[in-house]
Design a protein around this motif. Structure first.
Motif, mmCIF file in Angstrom:
data_model
loop_
_atom_site.group_PDB
_atom_site.id
_atom_site.type_symbol
_atom_site.label_atom_id
_atom_site.label_comp_id
_atom_site.label_asym_id
_atom_site.label_seq_id
_atom_site.Cartn_x
_atom_site.Cartn_y
_atom_site.Cartn_z
ATOM 1 N N SER A 110 -1.492 -19.541 36.663
ATOM 2 C CA SER A 110 -0.686 -18.782 35.705
ATOM 3 C C SER A 110 0.704 -18.429 36.217
ATOM 4 N N LEU A 111 0.827 -18.095 37.499
ATOM 5 C CA LEU A 111 2.126 -17.650 37.999
ATOM 6 C C LEU A 111 3.190 -18.748 37.932
ATOM 7 N N PRO A 112 2.898 -19.987 38.357
ATOM 8 C CA PRO A 112 3.926 -21.018 38.186
ATOM 9 C C PRO A 112 4.320 -21.228 36.728
ATOM 10 N N TYR A 113 3.344 -21.243 35.837
ATOM 11 C CA TYR A 113 3.687 -21.468 34.428
ATOM 12 C C TYR A 113 4.478 -20.304 33.839
ATOM 13 N N ALA A 114 4.194 -19.083 34.289
ATOM 14 C CA ALA A 114 4.982 -17.943 33.811
ATOM 15 C C ALA A 114 6.443 -18.118 34.184
ATOM 16 N N ASN A 115 6.692 -18.607 35.389
ATOM 17 C CA ASN A 115 8.071 -18.786 35.815
ATOM 18 C C ASN A 115 8.716 -20.034 35.230
ATOM 19 N N ILE A 116 7.935 -21.058 34.967
ATOM 20 C CA ILE A 116 8.455 -22.227 34.255
ATOM 21 C C ILE A 116 8.914 -21.807 32.865
ATOM 22 N N ARG A 117 8.137 -20.940 32.236
ATOM 23 C CA ARG A 117 8.515 -20.446 30.912
ATOM 24 C C ARG A 117 9.802 -19.614 30.986
ATOM 25 N N ARG A 118 9.924 -18.805 32.034
ATOM 26 C CA ARG A 118 11.147 -18.019 32.208
ATOM 27 C C ARG A 118 12.364 -18.927 32.359
ATOM 28 N N VAL A 119 12.204 -19.991 33.148
ATOM 29 C CA VAL A 119 13.309 -20.939 33.314
ATOM 30 C C VAL A 119 13.703 -21.525 31.968
ATOM 31 N N ASN A 120 12.726 -21.972 31.201
ATOM 32 C CA ASN A 120 13.023 -22.610 29.921
ATOM 33 C C ASN A 120 13.695 -21.646 28.952
ATOM 34 N N LEU A 121 13.237 -20.402 28.956
ATOM 35 C CA LEU A 121 13.868 -19.405 28.094
ATOM 36 C C LEU A 121 15.316 -19.191 28.503
ATOM 37 N N LEU A 122 15.547 -19.059 29.797
ATOM 38 C CA LEU A 122 16.910 -18.863 30.280
ATOM 39 C C LEU A 122 17.810 -20.025 29.879
ATOM 40 N N LEU A 123 17.311 -21.251 29.997
ATOM 41 C CA LEU A 123 18.134 -22.412 29.674
ATOM 42 C C LEU A 123 18.530 -22.450 28.202
ATOM 43 N N THR A 124 17.685 -21.908 27.323
ATOM 44 C CA THR A 124 18.058 -21.871 25.905
ATOM 45 C C THR A 124 19.132 -20.826 25.617
#
Length: 575
Positions: A110-124
């Motif tokens: 879960s922790l890697p995916y939580a941060n992958i999601r944060r990255v994607n949100l930031l990029l948008t």
């Protein structure tokens, strides 16, 4: 109408600040509530969001990862865990009682995916933030590196995983994603690192306040590790399943020797950059640079690290009772025996000079900097000086207990000998996540497996020279001349074990080499020291708890809840 079906992966992918309350824990005090607009219209809050993604980079290295005192190192042949309760997370791992239903290691997934999601949100959102175009470009590269870093962590544990690209999932999204092939995942991580490396500055180009951020060198170093792992036996065409689809998910379809050369080239790119070097000091004391590298946040060897304020992190975790430490992780006797003599020869070599009645004399200096053994000196606050630590049977406080978990040793690696857990002193320290010594070992391993073991010698000599080993008349620092590939392979694996001990490598290494069934499937060894006057006798004994490693544990299971709610994702072999 979208179906509302939230899985564990979905929860991770929906992490970040998609809801107002979710911003509070890493941007503002609990009394405030920020939505995406408020965060990304402010430059300071935007950078705080970026820093939050950095905040988890040390999650696997963290010594208190589980229950504040457990880590995967205690599930290896390098260390015994202080605790033995069957419900302890590290005990579940080393005793082999884990399963898809009994998987208390949720942060692996879960922790890697939580941060992958944060990255994607930031990029948008990044293009609409008040950050300058130049800073936006750099931040984009930073977080693409971080996203690749979190994917690397997933691949190391599970094999191929769902790649979500730049997708930002919303609360009503139905998430049922298949796992991408291992090759697709590796190619994605490498392409992201290559792209980020084209933009990010070198470590020397960052201003002081940005020290510790991702650099071009960090991209190259992580690429080196990713490709080394991908070339290793576990992932290089050796999937143990008859399901062809699953086989391609957990490894390359077939073995290819070219993967080793690719890994060697990636390590050589870091070396050729000239940005990093070993921290060497054999003048103050033999091998002193090896000791000091872990006590200096700013040093030429750290490539990527978790910055920490002045602290007693390691002392609190490792120190013996007389020094106020929790002594959560005891080094094994087999780890101690893996260190060569100061002349570089293995203690099993009859010409090495090893004396079993004086087992710690004239050893590789890294042993003394990594392990507290009987009569080692360590700071004692009540004396305000270095004093011996006694680990013989019956010694007050720190002595060996036959019925306990103790091994006769305490860990000193990354600890400051002049700082104890019960002192008021602290050390300037960062957590080493990628350092130059690893890159030299990556190259040596990869080039050896590519069929050119003779090219590994210069890298190993550099490491042994820094360690304070004597060169010998042949200037080979104890290395046998003209080693075969098999001989060099075993030496490199041992060198990696001692150089990188307790740095979050051993659990991954014994799995990717597929040797865990032989080295981590039985009892660890301890040393029982009996004192008689001024003399000591030494007896090797077994630990009190057996390590159980099963073949299916080479890849951990995806938690059962994930598989049931995302049937498009196949479970790992054997689970």
């Amino acid at each position: 109408m979208k179906t509302l079906k939230i899985t564990g992966l979905a929860i991770a992918l929906l992490a970040g600040i998609s809801a107002c309350q979710q911003a509070d824990d890493f941007l503002e005090p609990k009394t405030s509530a920020l939505d995406e607009t408020l965060v990304f219209q402010d430059s300071l809050r935007t950078m705080a969001f970026v820093n939050r993604i950095y905040g988890d980079i040390g999650f696997s290295f963290n010594k208190g990862r589980w229950s504040s005192h457990g880590n995967s190192e205690q599930a290896t042949d390098d260390a015994e865990y202080k605790y033995s309760g069957v419900g302890q997370t590290a005990v579940i791992l080393y005793s082999g009682t884990l399963s898809p239903l009994n998987f208390p290691f949720g942060e692996y997934w879960s922790l890697p995916y939580a941060n992958i999601r944060r990255v994607n949100l930031l990029l948008t959102k990044l293009s609409s933030t008040p950050l300058s175009p130049a800073l936006q470009r750099r931040v984009t590269a930073e977080v693409r590196f971080l996203r690749a870093y979190y994917y690397y962590n997933l691949l190391t544990v599970f094999g191929g995983v769902p790649l979500i690209g730049d997708k930002v999932f919303e609360i009503n999204d139905f998430i049922d994603l298949p796992r991408n092939s291992y090759q697709e995942c590796v190619d994605y991580v490498v392409s992201e690192l290559d792209a980020a490396a084209q933009v990010l500055p070198s470590v020397a180009q960052y201003s002081e306040e940005n020290y510790g951020r991702a650099t071009r060198g960090a991209c190259l170093a992580l690429k080196s590790r990713m490709l080394l792992y991908a070339a290793s036996p576990l992932f290089n065409g050796s999937a143990e399943t008859q399901n062809a689809t699953l086989a391609s998910i957990v490894s390359y379809p077939t073995y290819q020797a070219s993967h080793w050369q690719r890994a060697a080239d990636a390590a050589e790119a870091v070396i050729a950059s000239g940005q990093y070097s070993l921290m060497e000091d054999n003048t103050t004391a033999d091998g002193y640079g090896f000791y000091q590298v872990f006590l200096k946040r700013v040093n030429p060897e750290y490539i990527f690290f978790q910055n920490r304020p002045a602290n007693r992190d390691m002392e609190g975790f490792y120190n013996m009772p007389t020094r106020g430490g929790q002594n959560n992780s005891y080094p094994t006797h087999s780890l101690v025996q893996s260190f060569p003599m100061k002349n570089g020869k293995a203690i099993t070599d009859p010409t090495s000079g090893y004396d079993p009645t004086k087992p710690y004399d004239n050893r590789d200096p890294r042993l003394g900097y990594s392990i507290v053994f009987n009569e080692s000196l360590y700071f004692l606050p009540s004396a305000n000086a270095l004093r011996p630590v006694y680990t013989y049977e019956g010694a007050p406080s720190d002595g060996y207990t036959y019925s306990g978990q103790m091994t006769g040793y305490f860990a000193r690696k990354m600890c400051d000998v002049n700082v104890s857990a019960n002192s008021s002193f602290t050390t300037e320290r960062g957590w080493p996540l990628l350092r130059y010594a690893e890159i030299l070992l990556n190259y040596a391993e990869a080039i050896t497996e590519a069929g050119k073991p003779e090219l590994a010698y210069p890298k190993l000599i550099a490491l042994r020279k820094r360690a304070g080993i004597t060169p010998g008349a042949d200037q080979l620092y104890g290395l046998k001349a003209n080693m075969t590939q098999a001989e060099m392979r075993e030496l490199i694996r041992n060198e990696r074990r001692i150089e990188l001990a307790f740095e979050d490598h051993r659990w991954n290494d014994i799995r990717r080499w597929k040797i865990a069934m032989s080295v981590n499937n039985g009892f660890n060894t301890r040393i029982r020291i009996v004192r008689s006057g001024t003399n000591y006798t030494y007896e090797v004994t077994n630990s009190i708890r057996r390590h159980n490693f099963r073949p299916e544990m080479y890849l951990l299971p995806i938690p059962d809840g994930e598989i049931r709610k995302m049937p498009a994702s196949l479970q790992n072999p054997g689970w």
